[in-house]
Write a protein that holds these residues in place. Structure first.
Motif, PDB file in Angstrom:
ATOM      1  N   UNK A  98       0.632  -1.500  -0.514  1.00  0.00           N
ATOM      2  CA  UNK A  98       0.020  -0.047  -0.091  1.00  0.00           C
ATOM      3  C   UNK A  98       0.964   1.143  -0.300  1.00  0.00           C
ATOM      4  N   UNK A  99       2.091   1.596  -0.293  1.00  0.00           N
ATOM      5  CA  UNK A  99       2.640   2.472  -0.105  1.00  0.00           C
ATOM      6  C   UNK A  99       2.577   3.682  -0.821  1.00  0.00           C
ATOM      7  N   UNK A 100       2.020   2.854  -2.187  1.00  0.00           N
ATOM      8  CA  UNK A 100       1.692   3.982  -3.462  1.00  0.00           C
ATOM      9  C   UNK A 100       0.461   4.976  -2.794  1.00  0.00           C
ATOM     10  N   UNK A 101      -0.232   4.656  -1.683  1.00  0.00           N
ATOM     11  CA  UNK A 101      -1.014   5.568  -1.419  1.00  0.00           C
ATOM     12  C   UNK A 101      -1.286   5.737  -0.093  1.00  0.00           C
ATOM     13  N   UNK A 102       0.111   5.990   0.789  1.00  0.00           N
ATOM     14  CA  UNK A 102       0.043   6.366   1.939  1.00  0.00           C
ATOM     15  C   UNK A 102      -0.304   8.465   2.195  1.00  0.00           C
ATOM     16  N   UNK A 103       0.304   8.655   1.290  1.00  0.00           N
ATOM     17  CA  UNK A 103       0.334  10.465   0.981  1.00  0.00           C
ATOM     18  C   UNK A 103      -1.464  10.594   1.108  1.00  0.00           C
ATOM     19  N   UNK A 104      -2.058   9.584   0.618  1.00  0.00           N
ATOM     20  CA  UNK A 104      -4.002   9.693   0.889  1.00  0.00           C
ATOM     21  C   UNK A 104      -4.356  10.345   2.061  1.00  0.00           C
ATOM     22  N   UNK A 105      -4.299  11.310   3.147  1.00  0.00           N
ATOM     23  CA  UNK A 105      -5.787  11.049   4.777  1.00  0.00           C
ATOM     24  C   UNK A 105      -6.108  10.271   4.229  1.00  0.00           C
ATOM     25  N   UNK A 106      -7.375  10.768   2.846  1.00  0.00           N
ATOM     26  CA  UNK A 106      -8.739   9.796   3.316  1.00  0.00           C
ATOM     27  C   UNK A 106      -9.009   8.944   2.602  1.00  0.00           C
ATOM     28  N   UNK A 109     -11.183   6.334   4.040  1.00  0.00           N
ATOM     29  CA  UNK A 109     -12.729   6.685   3.707  1.00  0.00           C
ATOM     30  C   UNK A 109     -13.231   6.701   2.459  1.00  0.00           C
ATOM     31  N   UNK A 110     -12.286   6.682   1.647  1.00  0.00           N
ATOM     32  CA  UNK A 110     -12.379   6.512   0.453  1.00  0.00           C
ATOM     33  C   UNK A 110     -13.068   4.642   0.377  1.00  0.00           C
ATOM     34  N   UNK A 111     -11.810   4.215   0.733  1.00  0.00           N
ATOM     35  CA  UNK A 111     -11.917   2.570   0.112  1.00  0.00           C
ATOM     36  C   UNK A 111     -13.829   1.915   1.414  1.00  0.00           C
ATOM     37  N   UNK A 112     -13.955   2.896   2.124  1.00  0.00           N
ATOM     38  CA  UNK A 112     -15.081   2.208   3.211  1.00  0.00           C
ATOM     39  C   UNK A 112     -15.747   2.493   2.190  1.00  0.00           C
ATOM     40  N   UNK A 113     -16.263   4.307   1.435  1.00  0.00           N
ATOM     41  CA  UNK A 113     -17.537   4.572   0.409  1.00  0.00           C
ATOM     42  C   UNK A 113     -17.387   4.397  -1.329  1.00  0.00           C
ATOM     43  N   UNK A 114     -15.665   3.303  -1.578  1.00  0.00           N
ATOM     44  CA  UNK A 114     -16.097   2.463  -2.559  1.00  0.00           C
ATOM     45  C   UNK A 114     -16.108   1.067  -2.638  1.00  0.00           C
ATOM     46  N   UNK A 115     -16.085   0.449  -1.307  1.00  0.00           N
ATOM     47  CA  UNK A 115     -15.811  -0.667  -1.934  1.00  0.00           C
ATOM     48  C   UNK A 115     -16.852  -1.232  -0.810  1.00  0.00           C
ATOM     49  N   UNK A 116     -17.560  -0.299  -0.175  1.00  0.00           N
ATOM     50  CA  UNK A 116     -18.545  -0.712   0.330  1.00  0.00           C
ATOM     51  C   UNK A 116     -18.410  -1.537   1.653  1.00  0.00           C
ATOM     52  N   UNK A 117     -17.094  -1.067   2.468  1.00  0.00           N
ATOM     53  CA  UNK A 117     -16.699  -1.627   3.939  1.00  0.00           C
ATOM     54  C   UNK A 117     -17.473  -0.484   5.262  1.00  0.00           C
ATOM     55  N   UNK A 118     -19.168  -1.170   4.707  1.00  0.00           N
ATOM     56  CA  UNK A 118     -19.542  -0.627   5.758  1.00  0.00           C
ATOM     57  C   UNK A 118     -20.122  -1.141   6.769  1.00  0.00           C
TER      58      UNK A 118
END
Length: 192
Positions: A98-106, A109-118
């Motif tokens: 996941x190194x390339x995604x570390x700088x995205x603070x959100x 939150x985006x994963x929870x919404x996009x992949x329905x991790x409710x």
């Protein structure tokens, strides 16, 4: 009837060679979670995609085609599989750098919404070891994908040190995996 607790999604992060897979498999066995390793899920199709474009099947670190065209597909595939398990109330361990995604603070939150991790309890478990142990483990595992890392060791370590996970809205746990055996109680108590 007792209310069942939310399933857990553990984002297992850390450098190649830090022991993510060892820790992830240990946790999956002890906690009976679904273990999802990005490399196992994606290596076959990634290798074929790279070959089709004239690259070595193990090209990653030095390959712009991989970074710009293939990597996101790997991660989306991993997250799709995780989502399906979480919908079935199966907790998951996602083993990927996941190194390339570390700088995205959100990012979470985006994963929870996009992949329905409710209704999912989300954790980041960062597995790390000191650089000298890391190098020895990478040498010992003798993986062709590590050739660039070893040939460019200072650059590789500098990249690791510069990339700090900035994700918010997640329970963050750091685990020093330097010991020869995983301290079971110390690690498991984080996910009770």
């Amino acid at each position: 009837m007792n209310k069942k607790s939310n399933p857990k999604a553990i984002f297992l992060i850390g450098s190649a060679g830090a022991g993510k897979s060892t820790v992830g498999k240990f946790l999956a066995t002890k906690l009976h979670y679904c273990y999802l390793d990005k490399d196992i899920i994606a290596n076959r199709f990634t290798g074929e995609l790279l070959i089709s474009r004239g690259y070595q099947p193990t090209a990653r670190d030095e390959c712009e085609y991989y970074k710009k065209q293939v990597m996101d597909i790997e991660y989306k595939t991993l997250l799709d599989i995780a989502s399906e398990n979480l919908k079935l109330n199966n907790s998951v361990i996602l083993d990927a750098p996941f190194l390339s995604y570390f700088s995205d603070k959100d990012y979470i939150s985006k994963i929870i919404q996009q992949f329905n991790f409710s209704n999912v309890d989300t954790y980041v478990l960062e597995v790390f070891v000191p650089a000298e142990i890391l190098k020895q483990r990478i040498l010992d595992r003798n993986n062709p994908r590590d050739i660039w890392k070893l040939d460019n060791w200072d650059q590789f370590i500098e990249g690791i040190n510069q990339k700090k996970c900035l994700w918010q809205n997640v329970t963050y746990i750091r685990f020093d995996n330097s010991a020869t055996q995983i301290p079971e109680f110390t690690l498991l108590k984080n996910f009770e």
